[in-house]
Design a protein around this motif. Sequence first.
Motif, PDB file in Angstrom:
ATOM      1  N   VAL A 154       0.871  -1.185   0.000  1.00 23.38           N
ATOM      2  CA  VAL A 154       0.000   0.000   0.000  1.00 23.38           C
ATOM      3  C   VAL A 154       0.910   1.239   0.000  1.00 23.38           C
ATOM      4  N   ALA A 155       0.707   2.125  -0.980  1.00 26.46           N
ATOM      5  CA  ALA A 155       1.564   3.321  -1.051  1.00 26.46           C
ATOM      6  C   ALA A 155       1.213   4.267   0.102  1.00 26.46           C
ATOM      7  N   GLY A 156       2.234   4.710   0.822  1.00 29.57           N
ATOM      8  CA  GLY A 156       2.048   5.580   1.990  1.00 29.57           C
ATOM      9  C   GLY A 156       1.418   6.914   1.632  1.00 29.57           C
ATOM     10  N   ASP A 157       1.564   7.329   0.366  1.00 34.69           N
ATOM     11  CA  ASP A 157       1.018   8.632  -0.025  1.00 34.69           C
ATOM     12  C   ASP A 157      -0.330   8.493  -0.741  1.00 34.69           C
ATOM     13  N   VAL A 171       1.599  -6.537   5.671  1.00 40.48           N
ATOM     14  CA  VAL A 171       1.411  -5.273   4.966  1.00 40.48           C
ATOM     15  C   VAL A 171       2.759  -4.571   4.814  1.00 40.48           C
ATOM     16  N   ALA A 172       3.059  -4.133   3.572  1.00 46.73           N
ATOM     17  CA  ALA A 172       4.237  -3.291   3.347  1.00 46.73           C
ATOM     18  C   ALA A 172       3.724  -1.918   2.938  1.00 46.73           C
ATOM     19  N   ILE A 173       3.886  -0.940   3.849  1.00 51.44           N
ATOM     20  CA  ILE A 173       3.515   0.433   3.470  1.00 51.44           C
ATOM     21  C   ILE A 173       4.712   0.996   2.716  1.00 51.44           C
ATOM     22  N   ASN A 174       4.497   1.216   1.413  1.00 56.18           N
ATOM     23  CA  ASN A 174       5.621   1.580   0.529  1.00 56.18           C
ATOM     24  C   ASN A 174       5.707   3.101   0.357  1.00 56.18           C
ATOM     25  N   LYS A 175       6.763   3.516  -0.267  1.00 57.33           N
ATOM     26  CA  LYS A 175       7.039   4.936  -0.587  1.00 57.33           C
ATOM     27  C   LYS A 175       7.196   5.773   0.682  1.00 57.33           C
ATOM     28  N   CYS A 176       7.685   5.142   1.770  1.00 57.11           N
ATOM     29  CA  CYS A 176       7.852   5.875   3.025  1.00 57.11           C
ATOM     30  C   CYS A 176       9.007   6.879   2.953  1.00 57.11           C
ATOM     31  N   ASP A 177       9.762   6.830   1.842  1.00 59.79           N
ATOM     32  CA  ASP A 177      10.808   7.857   1.646  1.00 59.79           C
ATOM     33  C   ASP A 177      10.201   9.180   1.218  1.00 59.79           C
ATOM     34  N   LYS A 178       8.969   9.155   0.749  1.00 61.02           N
ATOM     35  CA  LYS A 178       8.334  10.380   0.243  1.00 61.02           C
ATOM     36  C   LYS A 178       7.869  11.261   1.396  1.00 61.02           C
ATOM     37  N   PRO A 179       8.090  12.575   1.272  1.00 62.90           N
ATOM     38  CA  PRO A 179       7.676  13.478   2.351  1.00 62.90           C
ATOM     39  C   PRO A 179       6.157  13.420   2.575  1.00 62.90           C
ATOM     40  N   GLY A 180       5.417  13.175   1.506  1.00 62.31           N
ATOM     41  CA  GLY A 180       3.955  13.176   1.624  1.00 62.31           C
ATOM     42  C   GLY A 180       3.372  11.892   2.204  1.00 62.31           C
ATOM     43  N   ALA A 181       4.244  10.917   2.528  1.00 62.30           N
ATOM     44  CA  ALA A 181       3.717   9.626   3.002  1.00 62.30           C
ATOM     45  C   ALA A 181       3.122   9.749   4.400  1.00 62.30           C
ATOM     46  N   ASN A 182       1.990   9.085   4.594  1.00 62.98           N
ATOM     47  CA  ASN A 182       1.333   9.118   5.904  1.00 62.98           C
ATOM     48  C   ASN A 182       0.960   7.689   6.317  1.00 62.98           C
ATOM     49  N   PRO A 183       1.986   6.934   6.812  1.00 67.85           N
ATOM     50  CA  PRO A 183       1.759   5.516   7.139  1.00 67.85           C
ATOM     51  C   PRO A 183       0.673   5.317   8.193  1.00 67.85           C
ATOM     52  N   ASP A 184       0.540   6.237   9.132  1.00 71.42           N
ATOM     53  CA  ASP A 184      -0.468   6.059  10.192  1.00 71.42           C
ATOM     54  C   ASP A 184      -1.878   6.046   9.615  1.00 71.42           C
ATOM     55  N   LYS A 185      -2.072   6.899   8.579  1.00 69.99           N
ATOM     56  CA  LYS A 185      -3.397   6.929   7.937  1.00 69.99           C
ATOM     57  C   LYS A 185      -3.665   5.572   7.246  1.00 69.99           C
ATOM     58  N   VAL A 186      -2.594   5.021   6.618  1.00 68.02           N
ATOM     59  CA  VAL A 186      -2.741   3.729   5.939  1.00 68.02           C
ATOM     60  C   VAL A 186      -3.176   2.665   6.949  1.00 68.02           C
ATOM     61  N   VAL A 187      -2.515   2.668   8.126  1.00 70.91           N
ATOM     62  CA  VAL A 187      -2.838   1.672   9.159  1.00 70.91           C
ATOM     63  C   VAL A 187      -4.307   1.813   9.572  1.00 70.91           C
ATOM     64  N   ALA A 188      -4.729   3.060   9.794  1.00 69.64           N
ATOM     65  CA  ALA A 188      -6.125   3.304  10.217  1.00 69.64           C
ATOM     66  C   ALA A 188      -7.094   2.836   9.126  1.00 69.64           C
ATOM     67  N   ASP A 189      -6.767   3.189   7.856  1.00 64.25           N
ATOM     68  CA  ASP A 189      -7.651   2.792   6.743  1.00 64.25           C
ATOM     69  C   ASP A 189      -7.739   1.274   6.611  1.00 64.25           C
ATOM     70  N   LEU A 190      -6.592   0.593   6.804  1.00 67.13           N
ATOM     71  CA  LEU A 190      -6.587  -0.877   6.675  1.00 67.13           C
ATOM     72  C   LEU A 190      -7.442  -1.517   7.750  1.00 67.13           C
ATOM     73  N   SER A 191      -7.341  -0.975   8.969  1.00 69.10           N
ATOM     74  CA  SER A 191      -8.115  -1.590  10.062  1.00 69.10           C
ATOM     75  C   SER A 191      -9.608  -1.389   9.801  1.00 69.10           C
ATOM     76  N   ARG A 192      -9.928  -0.295   9.129  1.00 70.58           N
ATOM     77  CA  ARG A 192     -11.326  -0.076   8.763  1.00 70.58           C
ATOM     78  C   ARG A 192     -11.794  -1.106   7.728  1.00 70.58           C
ATOM     79  N   HIS A 193     -10.836  -1.649   6.980  1.00 73.72           N
ATOM     80  CA  HIS A 193     -11.194  -2.674   5.993  1.00 73.72           C
ATOM     81  C   HIS A 193     -10.876  -4.076   6.516  1.00 73.72           C
ATOM     82  N   GLU A 194     -11.001  -4.193   7.825  1.00 74.65           N
ATOM     83  CA  GLU A 194     -10.901  -5.495   8.491  1.00 74.65           C
ATOM     84  C   GLU A 194      -9.571  -6.211   8.323  1.00 74.65           C
ATOM     85  N   VAL A 195      -8.486  -5.422   8.250  1.00 72.31           N
ATOM     86  CA  VAL A 195      -7.161  -6.029   8.354  1.00 72.31           C
ATOM     87  C   VAL A 195      -6.745  -5.853   9.811  1.00 72.31           C
ATOM     88  N   ASP A 196      -6.413  -6.987  10.436  1.00 71.60           N
ATOM     89  CA  ASP A 196      -6.163  -6.997  11.877  1.00 71.60           C
ATOM     90  C   ASP A 196      -4.730  -6.549  12.171  1.00 71.60           C
TER      91      ASP A 196
END
Length: 505
Positions: free
Chosen positions: A157-160, A183-208
Amino acid sequence: RFCTVSNLATIINAKVPALLRNLESLGFEGLTHDYILDQENATLIADDYGFEVVLNDETGIDIFPEPINELLLQTRAPIVTIMGHVDHGKTTILDYLRNSSIVDQEHGGITQHIGAFSVTTPVSKKSITFLDTPGHAAFLKMRERGANVTDIVVLVVAGDDSVKPQTIEAIKHAKKAGVQMIVAINKCDKPGANPDKVVADLSRHEVDVEDYGGDVQVIRVSGKTGLNMDKLEEAIVTLSEIMDVKAEVEKVPAEGWVIESHLKKGLGSVATVLVTRGTVKPGSILVAGQTYCRVKSMKDEHGKVVRAACPSKPVEVWGWRDLPEAGDSVIQAKDEKLAKKVVDNRANRAKTIDEAKDVDAINKMRKKQRDEVDRLKKVEELKKYGLEGTAMNAAAAEDTCKQISFIIKADVSGSAEAVKESIAHLGNDEVKVRVLYDAVGPATETDLERAKTSGSSILAFNIDTPKDIERKAFTAGVDIKSHNIIYHLIEEVTEILTSNLAPEV
Ligand code: GDP
């Protein structure tokens, strides 16, 4: 495998009318001497007449996996598929992993795409096998064919960009297949990446996710800079250890899956086999789908000759008689004689299934023809009794009947005739088939013109239509229906007729 009622009568020494009566009492309706019986029904009837039917038991020969011997199980490398939304970095991550493994193994050369590759992890020095075709299509295609190749799915999942439609689809596929996920949150080198949002979104889609107390590991990586790629690899190893992925390496016939296959100029049929059980060696006899091989040689993704391929090892295998298909399961045969028998039987079984469908179509066609003859006889009779008005009505009805026009193109004149015969009598009082003409050879421009002016569809049987004709047909709005199996063609024509019936009011 099939015989007509008259054939069977001869075999069991019965008179056709008596046999037909008997068949009726057994529940068959409206049969005639030329009705084609399948093996099951013919056996049933012969049995009823006191004949013992001996089936050729060679037709059942196949090779089946042996039960697992727990005592022989050894740890094997996990097999991993990378999935995720387009442009989220699946290819970049695979490239990084592939290249890091080249440096590790000092091969220096180019890694060839053979459908899968193995890496040794930098810290724990364990092996992981990655399937080299990212995306869902390959995963689904294999699963459709029953190939459960993957142990672990890495969801990229792209971090941005966070969770996108194909991310959700990948989650669904992994869950449905019962495959573990990382889960591999990718593109974490990018300044615009927001891995925490990805984690929250994934949990909303029933990824534990583990960040929220679940057991799905989440690694923040960059396929571009290599950030935390070692952590991703170690996470895969840890999960595979928890899953305890194991297989027998020796003392069982080898098994595996074909993950890719192609013809190599001058070298013949080559297939990448991912071994899942046992060991494949040069000289091993492998059966896959409807073909087999005596392994001539094997190579890994670096082009290096492999002398023994153990579980989780992907190898290019040379020596196939014909090209097996991706998704075919592979099993070792004890000798070439058995392999040949198994392959022949599999081909015969596939043919029988097609033939059985053809037989059904022929039986239906014959019934239609007889019904038509009966109808015409009735009209004649009505005329004889002076009820011409009724006959006239029948004729008038004929006039208002809608005709759907076809041009038949086939490989040989015999099949053109057969197609014509099988469809000419389809239809009812409202809609009927009209065969404009039938001819041998692929559809031509002349056929297109005639089809267009007459409003016909072209039926291409057992013959390919040249690409440029297909394009021209599309522009001209002419339908070309291609088939190799007659009952499919009949079905299609029937559907066309049905769609031309006036809607019921
Ligand atoms: P795929 O469609 O999922 O296989 O995505 P690709 O691997 O083709 O990547 C899509 C684009 O994202 C390419 O332009 C990559 O260079 C870029 N990209 C992939 N991974 C990273 C990353 O970790 N960081 C940055 N900055 N760009 C990346």
